[in-house]
Design a protein around this motif. Structure first.
Motif, PDB file in Angstrom:
ATOM      1  N   ALA A  24       0.877  -1.169   0.000  1.00 49.83           N
ATOM      2  CA  ALA A  24       0.000   0.000   0.000  1.00 49.83           C
ATOM      3  C   ALA A  24       0.911   1.214   0.000  1.00 49.83           C
ATOM      4  O   ALA A  24       2.051   1.156   0.453  1.00 49.83           O
ATOM      5  N   THR A  25       0.422   2.306  -0.522  1.00 51.14           N
ATOM      6  CA  THR A  25       1.235   3.502  -0.672  1.00 51.14           C
ATOM      7  C   THR A  25       0.570   4.674   0.036  1.00 51.14           C
ATOM      8  O   THR A  25      -0.641   4.838  -0.030  1.00 51.14           O
ATOM      9  N   ASP A  26       1.392   5.477   0.699  1.00 55.25           N
ATOM     10  CA  ASP A  26       0.931   6.738   1.275  1.00 55.25           C
ATOM     11  C   ASP A  26       1.331   7.842   0.299  1.00 55.25           C
ATOM     12  O   ASP A  26       2.508   7.976  -0.024  1.00 55.25           O
ATOM     13  N   PHE A  27       0.363   8.626  -0.164  1.00 54.50           N
ATOM     14  CA  PHE A  27       0.624   9.733  -1.078  1.00 54.50           C
ATOM     15  C   PHE A  27       0.473  11.051  -0.336  1.00 54.50           C
ATOM     16  O   PHE A  27      -0.606  11.341   0.185  1.00 54.50           O
ATOM     17  N   GLY A  58      -6.576   0.522  -0.620  1.00 55.78           N
ATOM     18  CA  GLY A  58      -5.588   0.298   0.434  1.00 55.78           C
ATOM     19  C   GLY A  58      -4.562   1.409   0.541  1.00 55.78           C
ATOM     20  O   GLY A  58      -3.894   1.546   1.563  1.00 55.78           O
ATOM     21  N   ASP A  59      -4.405   2.222  -0.513  1.00 56.89           N
ATOM     22  CA  ASP A  59      -3.505   3.370  -0.442  1.00 56.89           C
ATOM     23  C   ASP A  59      -4.102   4.420   0.485  1.00 56.89           C
ATOM     24  O   ASP A  59      -5.292   4.365   0.820  1.00 56.89           O
ATOM     25  N   SER A  60      -3.272   5.384   0.878  1.00 52.21           N
ATOM     26  CA  SER A  60      -3.744   6.478   1.730  1.00 52.21           C
ATOM     27  C   SER A  60      -3.316   7.816   1.167  1.00 52.21           C
ATOM     28  O   SER A  60      -2.242   7.934   0.574  1.00 52.21           O
ATOM     29  N   LEU A  61      -4.157   8.805   1.365  1.00 53.47           N
ATOM     30  CA  LEU A  61      -3.816  10.187   1.058  1.00 53.47           C
ATOM     31  C   LEU A  61      -3.414  10.855   2.364  1.00 53.47           C
ATOM     32  O   LEU A  61      -4.097  10.688   3.380  1.00 53.47           O
ATOM     33  N   GLU A 102     -10.494   2.966   0.626  1.00 52.14           N
ATOM     34  CA  GLU A 102     -10.930   1.593   0.891  1.00 52.14           C
ATOM     35  C   GLU A 102     -11.810   0.970  -0.182  1.00 52.14           C
ATOM     36  O   GLU A 102     -12.242  -0.169  -0.038  1.00 52.14           O
ATOM     37  N   LYS A 103     -12.079   1.712  -1.264  1.00 47.86           N
ATOM     38  CA  LYS A 103     -12.885   1.145  -2.358  1.00 47.86           C
ATOM     39  C   LYS A 103     -12.467   1.807  -3.659  1.00 47.86           C
ATOM     40  O   LYS A 103     -11.833   2.868  -3.652  1.00 47.86           O
ATOM     41  N   SER A 104     -12.818   1.186  -4.770  1.00 46.40           N
ATOM     42  CA  SER A 104     -12.495   1.782  -6.055  1.00 46.40           C
ATOM     43  C   SER A 104     -13.535   2.834  -6.418  1.00 46.40           C
ATOM     44  O   SER A 104     -14.624   2.864  -5.861  1.00 46.40           O
ATOM     45  N   GLY A 105     -13.159   3.710  -7.340  1.00 43.64           N
ATOM     46  CA  GLY A 105     -14.048   4.773  -7.788  1.00 43.64           C
ATOM     47  C   GLY A 105     -13.523   6.140  -7.404  1.00 43.64           C
ATOM     48  O   GLY A 105     -12.428   6.279  -6.863  1.00 43.64           O
ATOM     49  N   LEU A 128      -8.297   2.905  -8.396  1.00 45.76           N
ATOM     50  CA  LEU A 128      -8.408   1.705  -9.218  1.00 45.76           C
ATOM     51  C   LEU A 128      -8.568   0.491  -8.328  1.00 45.76           C
ATOM     52  O   LEU A 128      -8.165   0.500  -7.171  1.00 45.76           O
ATOM     53  N   SER A 129      -9.120  -0.570  -8.881  1.00 44.41           N
ATOM     54  CA  SER A 129      -9.221  -1.809  -8.125  1.00 44.41           C
ATOM     55  C   SER A 129      -7.846  -2.452  -8.011  1.00 44.41           C
ATOM     56  O   SER A 129      -6.917  -2.093  -8.739  1.00 44.41           O
ATOM     57  N   LYS A 130      -7.689  -3.393  -7.095  1.00 44.05           N
ATOM     58  CA  LYS A 130      -6.408  -4.068  -6.869  1.00 44.05           C
ATOM     59  C   LYS A 130      -5.861  -4.638  -8.165  1.00 44.05           C
ATOM     60  O   LYS A 130      -6.591  -5.138  -8.997  1.00 44.05           O
ATOM     61  N   GLY A 131      -4.545  -4.569  -8.314  1.00 42.59           N
ATOM     62  CA  GLY A 131      -3.883  -5.166  -9.466  1.00 42.59           C
ATOM     63  C   GLY A 131      -3.899  -4.309 -10.710  1.00 42.59           C
ATOM     64  O   GLY A 131      -3.446  -4.741 -11.754  1.00 42.59           O
ATOM     65  N   ARG A 132      -4.374  -3.056 -10.645  1.00 42.60           N
ATOM     66  CA  ARG A 132      -4.469  -2.218 -11.831  1.00 42.60           C
ATOM     67  C   ARG A 132      -3.537  -1.017 -11.754  1.00 42.60           C
ATOM     68  O   ARG A 132      -3.734  -0.048 -12.455  1.00 42.60           O
ATOM     69  N   ARG A 133      -2.480  -1.055 -10.910  1.00 42.48           N
ATOM     70  CA  ARG A 133      -1.584   0.090 -10.760  1.00 42.48           C
ATOM     71  C   ARG A 133      -0.805   0.359 -12.046  1.00 42.48           C
ATOM     72  O   ARG A 133      -0.517   1.484 -12.402  1.00 42.48           O
TER      73      ARG A 133
END
Length: 180
Positions: A24-27, A58-61, A102-105, A128-133
């Motif tokens: 997961a990434t913190d931006f 799962g990423d965070s801003l 916590e969700k796509s969109g 994006l949904s998981k696996g689409r980075r």
């Protein structure tokens, strides 16, 4: 002894793969501290920064700003467009804010201080949904229907990006390689 050593090595490889897949990434919003401000021009909008990045579930801003004069509100699309602060999904004050995606969109954020949103202090993030980075140029980037930034097929890694478990996975693979 050789078979238990081999089993141990395979176990480490499997664990490292699982850690790597769960990164997961913190931006840091805007790529810098105090980027959460009224833009000097429409081209300086934080939506430009959001278009350059790929966000996954799962990423965070992470916002770092002057908590005495600003706030972060997560709002609906309609409230984003009208800068309505009366019905936020979530409201954050204090200058150090982290929001987990916590969700796509699309996610919509505005500044709750009077006049700030109307002057452009707002942000849309497409998750994006998981696996689409990464798109690897095989297919076009996914299309999400909303008013805001587009998702480009390549990812820029501007700003502070912190990978939480990738280093651990790489370390385990390295150690396994040393054992073999």
């Amino acid at each position: 002894m050789a078979s238990s050593r081999t089993l141990y090595c395979y176990s480490l490889i499997i664990i490292s793969v699982l850690f790597t897949l769960s990164e997961a990434t913190d931006f840091l919003v805007g790529g810098k501290i105090n980027a959460w401000e009224i833009p000097s021009s429409p081209s300086d909008s934080l939506n430009g920064w959001a278009e350059e990045n790929r966000f996954q579930i799962g990423d965070s801003l992470v916002w770092k700003f002057d908590g005495a004069k600003d706030s972060v509100m997560q709002v609906s699309r309609d409230d984003y467009l009208s800068c309505n602060t009366s019905n936020p999904i979530a409201a954050h004050k204090g200058g150090d804010v982290t929001v987990k995606l916590e969700k796509s969109g699309p996610f919509y954020f505005i500044n709750g201080t009077k006049g700030h949103c109307g002057n452009g202090q707002k942000l849309i993030v497409a998750v994006l949904s998981k696996g689409r980075r990464h798109s690897y140029g095989i297919s076009p980037a996914p299309s999400i229907e909303f008013e805001g930034p587009t998702i480009s097929p390549t990812s820029g890694a501007s700003g502070l990006v912190v990978l939480r478990s990738g280093f651990l996975g790489a370390l385990i693979v390295f150690l396994v390689g040393m054992v073999l």
